[in-house]
Design a protein around this motif. Structure first.
Motif, PDB file in Angstrom:
ATOM      1  N   PRO A  99     -13.261 -20.876   8.711  1.00  0.00           N
ATOM      2  CA  PRO A  99     -14.335 -20.876   7.857  1.00  0.00           C
ATOM      3  C   PRO A  99     -15.600 -20.507   8.088  1.00  0.00           C
ATOM      4  N   THR A 100     -15.552 -19.377   9.127  1.00  0.00           N
ATOM      5  CA  THR A 100     -16.739 -18.772   9.491  1.00  0.00           C
ATOM      6  C   THR A 100     -16.676 -17.269   9.201  1.00  0.00           C
ATOM      7  N   SER A 101     -17.948 -16.459   9.504  1.00  0.00           N
ATOM      8  CA  SER A 101     -17.628 -14.882   9.270  1.00  0.00           C
ATOM      9  C   SER A 101     -16.818 -14.252  10.420  1.00  0.00           C
ATOM     10  N   THR A 102     -16.111 -13.128   9.623  1.00  0.00           N
ATOM     11  CA  THR A 102     -14.855 -12.341  10.250  1.00  0.00           C
ATOM     12  C   THR A 102     -15.553 -11.061  10.900  1.00  0.00           C
ATOM     13  N   THR A 103     -14.662 -10.302  11.261  1.00  0.00           N
ATOM     14  CA  THR A 103     -14.959  -8.995  11.986  1.00  0.00           C
ATOM     15  C   THR A 103     -15.952  -8.127  11.420  1.00  0.00           C
ATOM     16  N   PRO A 104     -16.381  -7.108  12.314  1.00  0.00           N
ATOM     17  CA  PRO A 104     -17.579  -6.409  11.833  1.00  0.00           C
ATOM     18  C   PRO A 104     -16.909  -5.740  10.534  1.00  0.00           C
ATOM     19  N   ILE A 105     -17.931  -5.340   9.499  1.00  0.00           N
ATOM     20  CA  ILE A 105     -17.774  -4.900   8.424  1.00  0.00           C
ATOM     21  C   ILE A 105     -17.191  -3.327   8.324  1.00  0.00           C
ATOM     22  N   SER A 106     -17.780  -2.739   9.318  1.00  0.00           N
ATOM     23  CA  SER A 106     -17.845  -1.404   9.631  1.00  0.00           C
ATOM     24  C   SER A 106     -16.241  -0.702   9.339  1.00  0.00           C
ATOM     25  N   GLU A 107     -15.156  -1.600   9.968  1.00  0.00           N
ATOM     26  CA  GLU A 107     -13.893  -1.304  10.152  1.00  0.00           C
ATOM     27  C   GLU A 107     -13.395  -1.054   8.776  1.00  0.00           C
ATOM     28  N   PHE A 108     -13.564  -1.910   7.757  1.00  0.00           N
ATOM     29  CA  PHE A 108     -12.957  -2.219   6.379  1.00  0.00           C
ATOM     30  C   PHE A 108     -13.538  -1.127   5.457  1.00  0.00           C
ATOM     31  N   TYR A 111     -11.916   1.924   6.095  1.00  0.00           N
ATOM     32  CA  TYR A 111     -10.856   2.314   5.545  1.00  0.00           C
ATOM     33  C   TYR A 111     -10.781   2.444   4.047  1.00  0.00           C
ATOM     34  N   ILE A 112     -11.795   1.860   3.343  1.00  0.00           N
ATOM     35  CA  ILE A 112     -12.173   2.152   1.858  1.00  0.00           C
ATOM     36  C   ILE A 112     -12.505   3.488   1.836  1.00  0.00           C
ATOM     37  N   SER A 113     -13.492   3.961   2.258  1.00  0.00           N
ATOM     38  CA  SER A 113     -13.729   5.309   2.348  1.00  0.00           C
ATOM     39  C   SER A 113     -12.609   6.308   2.493  1.00  0.00           C
ATOM     40  N   ALA A 114     -11.826   6.121   3.382  1.00  0.00           N
ATOM     41  CA  ALA A 114     -10.575   6.878   3.698  1.00  0.00           C
ATOM     42  C   ALA A 114      -9.545   6.722   2.436  1.00  0.00           C
ATOM     43  N   MET A 115      -9.400   5.626   1.838  1.00  0.00           N
ATOM     44  CA  MET A 115      -8.739   5.228   0.631  1.00  0.00           C
ATOM     45  C   MET A 115      -9.147   6.023  -0.574  1.00  0.00           C
ATOM     46  N   LYS A 116     -10.372   5.912  -0.684  1.00  0.00           N
ATOM     47  CA  LYS A 116     -11.017   6.845  -1.683  1.00  0.00           C
ATOM     48  C   LYS A 116     -10.970   8.461  -1.545  1.00  0.00           C
ATOM     49  N   SER A 117     -10.895   8.858  -0.385  1.00  0.00           N
ATOM     50  CA  SER A 117     -11.077  10.195  -0.464  1.00  0.00           C
ATOM     51  C   SER A 117      -9.511  10.868  -0.307  1.00  0.00           C
ATOM     52  N   VAL A 118      -8.701   9.985  -0.430  1.00  0.00           N
ATOM     53  CA  VAL A 118      -7.300  10.272  -0.570  1.00  0.00           C
ATOM     54  C   VAL A 118      -7.106  11.118  -1.810  1.00  0.00           C
ATOM     55  N   LYS A 119      -6.570  12.616  -1.719  1.00  0.00           N
ATOM     56  CA  LYS A 119      -6.175  13.469  -2.742  1.00  0.00           C
ATOM     57  C   LYS A 119      -4.814  13.636  -2.934  1.00  0.00           C
ATOM     58  N   ILE A 120      -4.128  13.306  -4.016  1.00  0.00           N
ATOM     59  CA  ILE A 120      -2.692  13.711  -4.411  1.00  0.00           C
ATOM     60  C   ILE A 120      -2.298  14.398  -5.756  1.00  0.00           C
ATOM     61  N   PRO A 121      -2.064  15.534  -5.597  1.00  0.00           N
ATOM     62  CA  PRO A 121      -1.588  16.479  -6.881  1.00  0.00           C
ATOM     63  C   PRO A 121      -0.720  15.514  -7.656  1.00  0.00           C
ATOM     64  N   ALA A 133      -0.594  10.788   1.534  1.00  0.00           N
ATOM     65  CA  ALA A 133      -1.476   9.714   1.737  1.00  0.00           C
ATOM     66  C   ALA A 133      -1.657   9.254   3.187  1.00  0.00           C
ATOM     67  N   ASP A 134      -0.310   9.286   3.601  1.00  0.00           N
ATOM     68  CA  ASP A 134      -0.343   8.651   5.233  1.00  0.00           C
ATOM     69  C   ASP A 134      -1.033   9.660   6.110  1.00  0.00           C
ATOM     70  N   ASP A 135      -0.717  11.033   5.829  1.00  0.00           N
ATOM     71  CA  ASP A 135      -1.275  11.810   6.703  1.00  0.00           C
ATOM     72  C   ASP A 135      -2.911  11.977   6.637  1.00  0.00           C
ATOM     73  N   GLN A 136      -3.222  11.754   5.453  1.00  0.00           N
ATOM     74  CA  GLN A 136      -4.713  11.727   5.135  1.00  0.00           C
ATOM     75  C   GLN A 136      -5.573  10.374   5.533  1.00  0.00           C
ATOM     76  N   LEU A 137      -4.665   9.420   5.563  1.00  0.00           N
ATOM     77  CA  LEU A 137      -5.460   8.419   6.197  1.00  0.00           C
ATOM     78  C   LEU A 137      -5.436   7.952   7.562  1.00  0.00           C
ATOM     79  N   ARG A 138      -4.679   8.720   8.146  1.00  0.00           N
ATOM     80  CA  ARG A 138      -4.226   8.794   9.787  1.00  0.00           C
ATOM     81  C   ARG A 138      -5.457   8.921  10.631  1.00  0.00           C
ATOM     82  N   PRO A 139      -6.301  10.028  10.437  1.00  0.00           N
ATOM     83  CA  PRO A 139      -7.530  10.032  11.153  1.00  0.00           C
ATOM     84  C   PRO A 139      -8.489   8.858  11.414  1.00  0.00           C
ATOM     85  N   VAL A 140      -8.303   8.132  10.112  1.00  0.00           N
ATOM     86  CA  VAL A 140      -9.236   6.727  10.259  1.00  0.00           C
ATOM     87  C   VAL A 140      -8.635   5.782  10.421  1.00  0.00           C
TER      88      VAL A 140
END
Length: 248
Positions: A99-108, A111-121, A133-140
């Motif tokens: 019931p305390t604050s968790t991990t640094p927010i930057s990590e998540f 992930y969200i930015s990486a998910m938002k930038s995934v482009k699939i025809p 999508a897996d290939d596009q997420l891999r760098p992050v």
């Protein structure tokens, strides 16, 4: 009542639900949090709101008392509900979260930015779409297990691939999700904090706050498990939960 974690869905806990029922737990309910799985999207994503969602569901189903088990974000929702409405919660199991604050927010955020930038025809077969999508997420998102977990949220809607989680609401409320609301009155019932020994999420620094809010809490670690305790050490996890449940 089983509550999943951030970016998860009730499907993550199906195997757990089945094993608990086989072990004599009684009826088990799994649900998708707001903005997750097939639950409705909402711009609001606080623990108070998610706790109310569960309360409304319990009322609607005529459940006057339940045992709550939550993993990670679901654990914080479960704790919030137990602290707000102890009359509804017979006992509480918080899986790998305090019931305390968790991990640094930057990590998540990354992930969200990486998910938002995934482009699939449009019109790609599902397997090809996932691979792309897996290939596009891999760098992050370097961890393959974590990428596979995030990819469970990639769905096809009318020929387009979209994320079924509400990324805007999650990113807007990341600070709320990583923190924990302030409470003064403790939860009087039995509580189990079930951590993975290889995970940093329930640390000895959290013990005073666990003790303050959950005076009847036990803390138990499962050897060799990381953050997704129920996936890493399934049998040991089920045994620990069943041992904590009241005798039938």
């Amino acid at each position: 009542v089983l509550l999943h974690g951030l970016f998860g869905s009730r499907a993550n806990l199906h195997a757990v639900a089945k094993a608990l029922v086989r072990g004599g737990s009684g009826r088990v309910l799994t649900l998708d949090a707001r903005n997750h799985g097939t639950s409705p999207h909402s711009p609001l994503m606080t623990y108070e709101a998610m706790s109310l969602d569960v309360q409304h569901l319990l009322t609607g189903l005529g459940i006057t008392k339940c045992i709550l088990l939550g993993h990670s974000m679901g654990g914080k929702t479960a704790m919030t509900l137990a602290l707000q409405r102890p009359d509804l919660v017979e006992r509480l199991i918080s899986v790998d979260i305090s019931p305390t604050s968790t991990t640094p927010i930057s990590e998540f955020s990354s992930y969200i930015s990486a998910m938002k930038s995934v482009k699939i025809p449009d019109g790609l077969p599902r397997s090809a779409a996932r691979q792309l999508a897996d290939d596009q997420l891999r760098p992050v998102v370097q961890h393959p297990q974590l990428r596979q977990f995030l990819l469970t949220n990639l769905v096809e809607v009318e020929g387009h691939y979209v994320w079924r989680v509400n990324l805007d609401a999650i990113s807007h409320h990341l600070v709320d999700i990583m923190n924990f609301p302030v409470f003064h009155k403790p939860y009087p019932g039995p509580a189990l904090f079930l951590g993975g020994s290889d995970s940093p999420y329930i640390s000895s620094q959290d013990y005073p706050e666990i003790q303050r809010l959950f005076p009847k809490a036990d803390v138990h670690y499962i050897a060799g498990a990381g953050h997704i305790v129920h996936q890493d050490k399934f049998e040991e996890f089920i045994t620990a939960v069943l041992n904590f449940l009241p005798p039938p």
